[in-house]
Design a protein around this motif. Structure first.
Motif, PDB file in Angstrom:
ATOM      1  N   ARG A   8      24.251  38.951 -84.895  1.00 12.74           N
ATOM      2  CA  ARG A   8      24.834  38.702 -83.575  1.00 12.74           C
ATOM      3  C   ARG A   8      26.018  37.748 -83.700  1.00 12.74           C
ATOM      4  N   PHE A   9      25.815  36.710 -84.497  1.00  7.60           N
ATOM      5  CA  PHE A   9      26.879  35.739 -84.726  1.00  7.60           C
ATOM      6  C   PHE A   9      28.106  36.416 -85.328  1.00  7.60           C
ATOM      7  N   ASN A  10      27.889  37.214 -86.354  1.00  8.79           N
ATOM      8  CA  ASN A  10      29.010  37.892 -87.015  1.00  8.79           C
ATOM      9  C   ASN A  10      29.770  38.793 -86.059  1.00  8.79           C
ATOM     10  N   ALA A  11      29.043  39.462 -85.168  1.00  8.68           N
ATOM     11  CA  ALA A  11      29.693  40.348 -84.204  1.00  8.68           C
ATOM     12  C   ALA A  11      30.574  39.578 -83.227  1.00  8.68           C
ATOM     13  N   LEU A  12      30.181  38.362 -82.894  1.00 11.38           N
ATOM     14  CA  LEU A  12      30.906  37.578 -81.890  1.00 11.38           C
ATOM     15  C   LEU A  12      32.113  36.840 -82.453  1.00 11.38           C
ATOM     16  N   VAL A  13      32.095  36.525 -83.750  1.00 10.40           N
ATOM     17  CA  VAL A  13      33.194  35.730 -84.313  1.00 10.40           C
ATOM     18  C   VAL A  13      34.137  36.554 -85.176  1.00 10.40           C
ATOM     19  N   ARG A  14      33.807  37.812 -85.445  1.00  8.04           N
ATOM     20  CA  ARG A  14      34.686  38.582 -86.312  1.00  8.04           C
ATOM     21  C   ARG A  14      36.048  38.791 -85.656  1.00  8.04           C
ATOM     22  N   LYS A  15      37.019  39.160 -86.472  1.00 11.72           N
ATOM     23  CA  LYS A  15      38.417  39.254 -86.022  1.00 11.72           C
ATOM     24  C   LYS A  15      38.581  40.226 -84.866  1.00 11.72           C
ATOM     25  N   GLU A  16      37.803  41.301 -84.877  1.00 15.05           N
ATOM     26  CA  GLU A  16      37.927  42.280 -83.793  1.00 15.05           C
ATOM     27  C   GLU A  16      37.551  41.682 -82.446  1.00 15.05           C
ATOM     28  N   ALA A  17      36.505  40.857 -82.432  1.00 13.55           N
ATOM     29  CA  ALA A  17      36.082  40.218 -81.184  1.00 13.55           C
ATOM     30  C   ALA A  17      37.151  39.257 -80.685  1.00 13.55           C
ATOM     31  N   CYS A  18      37.730  38.477 -81.607  1.00 15.80           N
ATOM     32  CA  CYS A  18      38.795  37.548 -81.226  1.00 15.80           C
ATOM     33  C   CYS A  18      40.002  38.302 -80.676  1.00 15.80           C
ATOM     34  N   ALA A  19      40.336  39.420 -81.315  1.00 15.23           N
ATOM     35  CA  ALA A  19      41.480  40.208 -80.847  1.00 15.23           C
ATOM     36  C   ALA A  19      41.209  40.807 -79.471  1.00 15.23           C
ATOM     37  N   ASP A  20      39.983  41.242 -79.222  1.00 18.51           N
ATOM     38  CA  ASP A  20      39.642  41.779 -77.906  1.00 18.51           C
ATOM     39  C   ASP A  20      39.828  40.731 -76.819  1.00 18.51           C
ATOM     40  N   VAL A  21      39.373  39.514 -77.079  1.00 21.23           N
ATOM     41  CA  VAL A  21      39.550  38.426 -76.117  1.00 21.23           C
ATOM     42  C   VAL A  21      41.035  38.135 -75.927  1.00 21.23           C
ATOM     43  N   ALA A  22      41.786  38.131 -77.025  1.00 19.69           N
ATOM     44  CA  ALA A  22      43.232  37.882 -76.944  1.00 19.69           C
ATOM     45  C   ALA A  22      43.918  38.913 -76.058  1.00 19.69           C
ATOM     46  N   ARG A  23      43.495  40.166 -76.172  1.00 17.36           N
ATOM     47  CA  ARG A  23      44.098  41.212 -75.329  1.00 17.36           C
ATOM     48  C   ARG A  23      43.771  40.986 -73.862  1.00 17.36           C
ATOM     49  N   GLU A  24      42.560  40.546 -73.580  1.00 21.97           N
ATOM     50  CA  GLU A  24      42.150  40.341 -72.195  1.00 21.97           C
ATOM     51  C   GLU A  24      42.983  39.269 -71.505  1.00 21.97           C
ATOM     52  N   ILE A  25      43.454  38.283 -72.258  1.00 13.57           N
ATOM     53  CA  ILE A  25      44.283  37.235 -71.653  1.00 13.57           C
ATOM     54  C   ILE A  25      45.766  37.437 -71.992  1.00 13.57           C
ATOM     55  N   ASP A  26      46.096  38.622 -72.503  1.00 11.80           N
ATOM     56  CA  ASP A  26      47.478  39.003 -72.818  1.00 11.80           C
ATOM     57  C   ASP A  26      48.160  37.961 -73.697  1.00 11.80           C
ATOM     58  N   LEU A  27      47.469  37.559 -74.737  1.00 13.10           N
ATOM     59  CA  LEU A  27      48.030  36.591 -75.672  1.00 13.10           C
ATOM     60  C   LEU A  27      49.262  37.155 -76.369  1.00 13.10           C
ATOM     61  N   GLY A  28      49.259  38.436 -76.634  1.00 13.65           N
ATOM     62  CA  GLY A  28      50.379  39.055 -77.338  1.00 13.65           C
ATOM     63  C   GLY A  28      51.716  38.839 -76.654  1.00 13.65           C
ATOM     64  N   ALA A  29      51.698  38.698 -75.337  1.00 10.64           N
ATOM     65  CA  ALA A  29      52.943  38.542 -74.585  1.00 10.64           C
ATOM     66  C   ALA A  29      53.661  37.241 -74.899  1.00 10.64           C
ATOM     67  N   VAL A  30      52.930  36.232 -75.385  1.00  9.69           N
ATOM     68  CA  VAL A  30      53.547  34.925 -75.652  1.00  9.69           C
ATOM     69  C   VAL A  30      53.572  34.573 -77.141  1.00  9.69           C
ATOM     70  N   LEU A  31      53.168  35.500 -78.000  1.00  8.21           N
ATOM     71  CA  LEU A  31      53.251  35.255 -79.437  1.00  8.21           C
ATOM     72  C   LEU A  31      54.702  35.100 -79.869  1.00  8.21           C
ATOM     73  N   LYS A  32      54.957  34.137 -80.737  1.00  9.57           N
ATOM     74  CA  LYS A  32      56.291  33.944 -81.287  1.00  9.57           C
ATOM     75  C   LYS A  32      56.335  34.617 -82.655  1.00  9.57           C
ATOM     76  N   LEU A  33      57.091  35.713 -82.735  1.00  6.02           N
ATOM     77  CA  LEU A  33      57.115  36.539 -83.934  1.00  6.02           C
ATOM     78  C   LEU A  33      58.516  36.643 -84.502  1.00  6.02           C
TER      79      LEU A  33
END
Length: 228
Positions: A75-100
């Motif tokens: 359960r822990f691995n499912a919640l902290v893996r990169k895919e879970a973090c990316a899903d949360v990032a998408r929900e708050i539209d983090l990509g829109a403010v990334l400096k690339l």
């Protein structure tokens, strides 16, 4: 330092207003644009991964006081893996403010799972450094929300679960074969076949080899379990 309008809006989506805005800017700065005078988010990513892990481990223990270590670990691995973090990032539209940097911009960096997951961890660390553990914990628990209670009892990585299944039956481990790669270089699509020695296989398609392998493994395991 004053934040831009987009950054201030992101703070609202994140649920934390920074006392030290420089931390947020650093957390959102990809190595492709770092300079001698501008730090990137890699060190914060390292810290954020640990803060997230502590919050999730504590939350899981509090949520299910009778769960064994064997139940808690997947359960822990499912919640902290990169895919879970990316899903949360998408929900708050983090990509829109990334400096690339330009190269990442041109190759769809704002949508890349790895970049989003890394930046989400860096933002968590920025909140922690800005306001302490309790503030970071509050942000994490709000953003992860129902995921904590809904995480599957058996949330093991599908490839691990499939390998354990076949090993328990004294069969050779499955093979993962690239069937097809399509799409442009900046947004490739992979089709992977998970195969057993007897020829049984299932295929899956995803935007990375890792995700396609996991999906194929999950499909093959489900087929094997249904057959038995």
């Amino acid at each position: 330092m004053k934040l831009s309008k987009d950054m201030r809006a992101f703070q609202g989506r994140l649920g934390h207003e920074f006392t030290t805005p420089e931390l947020l800017i650093r957390a959102l700065t990809h190595p492709s644009v770092s300079t001698a005078n501008r730090e990137d988010n890699q060190r914060l990513e390292f810290l954020g991964d640990r803060v997230l892990g502590l919050v999730m481990a504590t939350a899981l223990l509090d949520h299910d006081r009778k769960a064994t270590e064997g139940q808690l670990a997947p359960r822990f691995n499912a919640l902290v893996r990169k895919e879970a973090c990316a899903d949360v990032a998408r929900e708050i539209d983090l990509g829109a403010v990334l400096k690339l940097g330009r190269s990442e911009m041109m190759t769809g960096g704002r949508r890349k799972q790895a970049l989003l997951g890394d930046a989400m961890e860096a933002v968590i660390a920025a909140v922690y450094k800005d306001a302490g553990f309790e503030a970071a914990q509050t942000v994490i628990l709000r953003l992860w929300g129902n995921r904590i209670g809904a995480v599957e009892d058996d949330a093991r990585d599908p490839k691990t679960a499939l390998q354990e299944y076949v090993q328990a039956r004294r069969q050779p481990p499955p093979a993962y074969v690239l069937v097809e790669r399509s799409g442009p270089d900046h947004e490739p699509v992979f089709t992977i076949a998970a195969q057993l020695q007897d020829g049984t296989e299932e295929r899956a398609t995803a935007g990375s080899k890792r995700l396609a392998e996991q999906a194929a493994a999950k499909a093959l395991l489900a087929r094997l379990e249904n057959d038995t």
